[in-house]
Motif scaffolding. Sequence first.
Motif, PDB file in Angstrom:
ATOM      1  N   VAL A   1       1.927  -7.797 -11.835  1.00  0.00           N
ATOM      2  CA  VAL A   1       2.522  -7.482 -10.537  1.00  0.00           C
ATOM      3  C   VAL A   1       3.146  -8.752  -9.956  1.00  0.00           C
ATOM      4  CG1 VAL A   1       2.029  -6.719  -8.179  1.00  0.00           C
ATOM      5  CG2 VAL A   1       0.946  -5.585 -10.120  1.00  0.00           C
ATOM      6  N   VAL A   2       4.365  -8.617  -9.442  1.00  0.00           N
ATOM      7  CA  VAL A   2       5.103  -9.737  -8.864  1.00  0.00           C
ATOM      8  C   VAL A   2       5.050  -9.639  -7.347  1.00  0.00           C
ATOM      9  CG1 VAL A   2       7.380 -10.813  -8.699  1.00  0.00           C
ATOM     10  CG2 VAL A   2       6.618  -9.826 -10.872  1.00  0.00           C
ATOM     11  N   PHE A   3       4.797 -10.780  -6.707  1.00  0.00           N
ATOM     12  CA  PHE A   3       4.764 -10.844  -5.247  1.00  0.00           C
ATOM     13  C   PHE A   3       6.040 -11.488  -4.734  1.00  0.00           C
ATOM     14  CE2 PHE A   3       0.383 -10.235  -6.263  1.00  0.00           C
ATOM     15  CZ  PHE A   3      -0.144  -9.540  -5.183  1.00  0.00           C
ATOM     16  N   GLN A   4       6.557 -10.969  -3.627  1.00  0.00           N
ATOM     17  CA  GLN A   4       7.721 -11.547  -2.977  1.00  0.00           C
ATOM     18  C   GLN A   4       7.281 -12.770  -2.182  1.00  0.00           C
ATOM     19  OE1 GLN A   4       8.979  -8.145  -0.718  1.00  0.00           O
ATOM     20  NE2 GLN A   4      10.258  -7.370  -2.381  1.00  0.00           N
ATOM     21  N   GLU A   5       8.236 -13.532  -1.707  1.00  0.00           N
ATOM     22  CA  GLU A   5       7.935 -14.758  -0.984  1.00  0.00           C
ATOM     23  C   GLU A   5       7.059 -14.524   0.250  1.00  0.00           C
ATOM     24  OE1 GLU A   5      10.427 -18.270   1.207  1.00  0.00           O
ATOM     25  OE2 GLU A   5      11.179 -17.506  -0.704  1.00  0.00           O
ATOM     26  N   GLY A   6       7.237 -13.419   0.950  1.00  0.00           N
ATOM     27  CA  GLY A   6       6.448 -13.128   2.144  1.00  0.00           C
ATOM     28  C   GLY A   6       5.056 -12.587   1.863  1.00  0.00           C
ATOM     29  N   GLY A   7       4.717 -12.410   0.587  1.00  0.00           N
ATOM     30  CA  GLY A   7       3.385 -11.950   0.229  1.00  0.00           C
ATOM     31  C   GLY A   7       3.289 -10.483  -0.132  1.00  0.00           C
TER      32      GLY A   7
ATOM     33  N   LEU B   1     -18.191   1.930  -2.005  1.00  0.00           N
ATOM     34  CA  LEU B   1     -18.412   3.324  -2.385  1.00  0.00           C
ATOM     35  C   LEU B   1     -17.535   3.732  -3.558  1.00  0.00           C
ATOM     36  CD1 LEU B   1     -18.688   4.936   1.153  1.00  0.00           C
ATOM     37  CD2 LEU B   1     -20.535   4.273  -0.381  1.00  0.00           C
ATOM     38  N   CYS B   2     -16.525   2.934  -3.829  1.00  0.00           N
ATOM     39  CA  CYS B   2     -15.644   3.221  -4.956  1.00  0.00           C
ATOM     40  C   CYS B   2     -15.951   2.291  -6.118  1.00  0.00           C
ATOM     41  CB  CYS B   2     -14.181   3.061  -4.533  1.00  0.00           C
ATOM     42  SG  CYS B   2     -13.655   4.265  -3.321  1.00  0.00           S
ATOM     43  N   ALA B   3     -17.101   1.653  -6.090  1.00  0.00           N
ATOM     44  CA  ALA B   3     -17.481   0.729  -7.158  1.00  0.00           C
ATOM     45  C   ALA B   3     -17.729   1.501  -8.446  1.00  0.00           C
ATOM     46  CB  ALA B   3     -18.735  -0.042  -6.758  1.00  0.00           C
ATOM     47  N   GLY B   4     -17.798   0.767  -9.513  1.00  0.00           N
ATOM     48  CA  GLY B   4     -18.071   1.419 -10.782  1.00  0.00           C
ATOM     49  C   GLY B   4     -16.809   1.710 -11.562  1.00  0.00           C
ATOM     50  N   GLY B   5     -15.822   0.858 -11.409  1.00  0.00           N
ATOM     51  CA  GLY B   5     -14.629   1.013 -12.216  1.00  0.00           C
ATOM     52  C   GLY B   5     -13.395   1.467 -11.461  1.00  0.00           C
ATOM     53  N   ALA B   6     -13.529   1.823 -10.199  1.00  0.00           N
ATOM     54  CA  ALA B   6     -12.346   2.226  -9.435  1.00  0.00           C
ATOM     55  C   ALA B   6     -11.446   1.008  -9.250  1.00  0.00           C
ATOM     56  CB  ALA B   6     -12.751   2.788  -8.076  1.00  0.00           C
ATOM     57  N   PRO B   7     -10.156   1.168  -9.438  1.00  0.00           N
ATOM     58  CA  PRO B   7      -9.236   0.034  -9.327  1.00  0.00           C
ATOM     59  C   PRO B   7      -8.934  -0.329  -7.872  1.00  0.00           C
ATOM     60  CG  PRO B   7      -8.031   2.008  -9.868  1.00  0.00           C
ATOM     61  CD  PRO B   7      -9.495   2.380  -9.858  1.00  0.00           C
ATOM     62  N   TRP B   8      -9.929  -0.809  -7.162  1.00  0.00           N
ATOM     63  CA  TRP B   8      -9.811  -1.138  -5.739  1.00  0.00           C
ATOM     64  C   TRP B   8      -8.689  -2.135  -5.475  1.00  0.00           C
ATOM     65  CZ3 TRP B   8     -10.134  -6.169  -4.193  1.00  0.00           C
ATOM     66  CH2 TRP B   8     -10.654  -7.061  -5.130  1.00  0.00           C
ATOM     67  N   HIS B   9      -8.452  -3.010  -6.426  1.00  0.00           N
ATOM     68  CA  HIS B   9      -7.467  -4.074  -6.218  1.00  0.00           C
ATOM     69  C   HIS B   9      -6.034  -3.548  -6.154  1.00  0.00           C
ATOM     70  CE1 HIS B   9      -7.609  -3.542 -10.567  1.00  0.00           C
ATOM     71  NE2 HIS B   9      -6.400  -4.079 -10.619  1.00  0.00           N
ATOM     72  N   ARG B  10      -5.836  -2.312  -6.519  1.00  0.00           N
ATOM     73  CA  ARG B  10      -4.489  -1.749  -6.502  1.00  0.00           C
ATOM     74  C   ARG B  10      -4.123  -1.106  -5.171  1.00  0.00           C
ATOM     75  NH1 ARG B  10      -4.953   0.975 -12.370  1.00  0.00           N
ATOM     76  NH2 ARG B  10      -4.787  -0.934 -13.598  1.00  0.00           N
ATOM     77  N   VAL B  11      -5.037  -1.081  -4.226  1.00  0.00           N
ATOM     78  CA  VAL B  11      -4.763  -0.491  -2.912  1.00  0.00           C
ATOM     79  C   VAL B  11      -4.302  -1.591  -1.967  1.00  0.00           C
ATOM     80  CG1 VAL B  11      -5.687   0.869  -1.015  1.00  0.00           C
ATOM     81  CG2 VAL B  11      -6.518   1.272  -3.337  1.00  0.00           C
ATOM     82  N   LEU B  12      -3.124  -1.384  -1.383  1.00  0.00           N
ATOM     83  CA  LEU B  12      -2.497  -2.363  -0.492  1.00  0.00           C
ATOM     84  C   LEU B  12      -2.273  -1.758   0.886  1.00  0.00           C
ATOM     85  CD1 LEU B  12       0.274  -3.393  -3.020  1.00  0.00           C
ATOM     86  CD2 LEU B  12      -1.755  -4.741  -2.459  1.00  0.00           C
ATOM     87  N   GLY B  13      -1.919  -2.605   1.821  1.00  0.00           N
ATOM     88  CA  GLY B  13      -1.526  -2.125   3.136  1.00  0.00           C
ATOM     89  C   GLY B  13      -0.174  -1.436   3.060  1.00  0.00           C
ATOM     90  N   ALA B  14       0.202  -0.716   4.100  1.00  0.00           N
ATOM     91  CA  ALA B  14       1.462   0.033   4.113  1.00  0.00           C
ATOM     92  C   ALA B  14       2.671  -0.885   3.941  1.00  0.00           C
ATOM     93  CB  ALA B  14       1.582   0.825   5.409  1.00  0.00           C
ATOM     94  N   SER B  15       2.530  -2.144   4.318  1.00  0.00           N
ATOM     95  CA  SER B  15       3.630  -3.099   4.183  1.00  0.00           C
ATOM     96  C   SER B  15       3.775  -3.617   2.761  1.00  0.00           C
ATOM     97  CB  SER B  15       3.404  -4.282   5.125  1.00  0.00           C
ATOM     98  OG  SER B  15       2.245  -5.002   4.721  1.00  0.00           O
ATOM     99  N   GLY B  16       2.838  -3.244   1.899  1.00  0.00           N
ATOM    100  CA  GLY B  16       2.866  -3.720   0.528  1.00  0.00           C
ATOM    101  C   GLY B  16       2.142  -5.035   0.333  1.00  0.00           C
ATOM    102  N   LYS B  17       1.450  -5.481   1.387  1.00  0.00           N
ATOM    103  CA  LYS B  17       0.722  -6.746   1.320  1.00  0.00           C
ATOM    104  C   LYS B  17      -0.772  -6.507   1.138  1.00  0.00           C
ATOM    105  CE  LYS B  17       3.871  -9.330   4.279  1.00  0.00           C
ATOM    106  NZ  LYS B  17       3.967 -10.139   5.508  1.00  0.00           N
ATOM    107  N   ILE B  18      -1.433  -7.506   0.615  1.00  0.00           N
ATOM    108  CA  ILE B  18      -2.891  -7.477   0.524  1.00  0.00           C
ATOM    109  C   ILE B  18      -3.424  -7.588   1.941  1.00  0.00           C
ATOM    110  CG2 ILE B  18      -4.894  -8.812  -0.231  1.00  0.00           C
ATOM    111  CD1 ILE B  18      -3.247  -9.523  -2.748  1.00  0.00           C
TER     112      ILE B  18
END
Length: 80
Positions: A64-70, A27-44
């Motif tokens: 964007v840099v990921f920590q060792e735990g993801g 529903l957010c297709a069409g250019g919305a930056p969906w990939h920038r939304v993460l879980g509350a823990s900061g993980k995908i």
Amino acid sequence: AAYGQVAALAGAPRNARQVGHMLKEGLCAGGAPWHRVLGASGKISLPASGGGDEQRRQLEAEGVVFQEGGAVAKGARWER
């Protein structure tokens, strides 16, 4: 941003799951930056085969840099 942050900005702070459903259903297709939304823990929160690998690839392409735990490094997360 986390799902809850997006929900709060939309005026529905208790509807983080609905944000996830909207992204899942496109529903957010069409250019919305969906990939920038993460879980509350900061993980995908998507499984690797369900878009998680693509999300990580896009985030890394933006520097964007990921920590060792993801989790995304704290300095790379959007904080309000």
